[in-house]
Design a protein around this motif. Structure first.
Motif, PDB file in Angstrom:
ATOM      1  N   LEU A 101     -16.270  18.858  -5.555  1.00 51.13           N
ATOM      2  CA  LEU A 101     -17.091  20.059  -5.503  1.00 51.13           C
ATOM      3  C   LEU A 101     -16.219  21.233  -5.927  1.00 51.13           C
ATOM      4  N   THR A 102     -16.584  21.868  -7.035  1.00 53.85           N
ATOM      5  CA  THR A 102     -15.774  22.959  -7.577  1.00 53.85           C
ATOM      6  C   THR A 102     -16.575  24.248  -7.601  1.00 53.85           C
ATOM      7  N   LYS A 103     -15.954  25.295  -7.140  1.00 49.37           N
ATOM      8  CA  LYS A 103     -16.565  26.627  -7.141  1.00 49.37           C
ATOM      9  C   LYS A 103     -16.665  27.124  -8.579  1.00 49.37           C
ATOM     10  N   ILE A 104     -17.837  27.655  -8.956  1.00 51.21           N
ATOM     11  CA  ILE A 104     -18.042  28.230 -10.280  1.00 51.21           C
ATOM     12  C   ILE A 104     -17.506  29.660 -10.249  1.00 51.21           C
ATOM     13  N   PRO A 105     -16.719  30.063 -11.246  1.00 49.48           N
ATOM     14  CA  PRO A 105     -16.266  31.459 -11.292  1.00 49.48           C
ATOM     15  C   PRO A 105     -17.466  32.400 -11.243  1.00 49.48           C
ATOM     16  N   ASP A 106     -17.341  33.504 -10.527  1.00 46.42           N
ATOM     17  CA  ASP A 106     -18.450  34.421 -10.312  1.00 46.42           C
ATOM     18  C   ASP A 106     -19.146  34.841 -11.603  1.00 46.42           C
TER      19      ASP A 106
END
Length: 113
Positions: A101-106
């Motif tokens: 699970l990877t956070k998407i850049p804002d």
């Protein structure tokens, strides 16, 4: 570098599925999910993230929004965090999922919304 062995993070329980975290750094996480036949992961979303799933063992049904897809060992799936996602072990053997699970850049997330 940090090395781990999947066998050390494998645990099946008859009462419910298990989640074993391998790595967590910031808002990114790598974990294993383990299901006995008939066990399910409830429908949920991960807004602002991308989710990558490798079926390590077994088989089952993945539901993304209202679409059901049958999956089996070695299948790889990408789920957009905005999609409603669920999994059920519909097979006769235990199943395991390797999840990144990877956070998407804002700035990218803002364009996708």
């Amino acid at each position: 570098m940090e090395k781990k062995t999947l066998a050390d993070y494998t645990e099946y329980r008859s009462e419910s599925f298990t989640k074993k975290i391998l790595f967590k750094q910031g808002e990114n996480v790598v974990f294993m999910l383990h299901f006995m036949p008939g066990q399910s992961l409830p429908a949920h979303k991960h807004p602002g993230a991308d989710v990558y799933i490798l079926v390590v063992e077994g088989s089952g049904a993945m539901t993304m929004d209202d679409k059901v897809v049958q999956v089996a060992k070695t299948d790889v799936i990408r789920v957009d965090g905005g999609e409603l996602f669920a999994y059920s072990n519909t097979g006769s053997e235990p199943s395991s999922l390797y999840v990144v699970l990877t956070k998407i850049p804002d700035e990218r997330y803002a364009k996708d919304v």
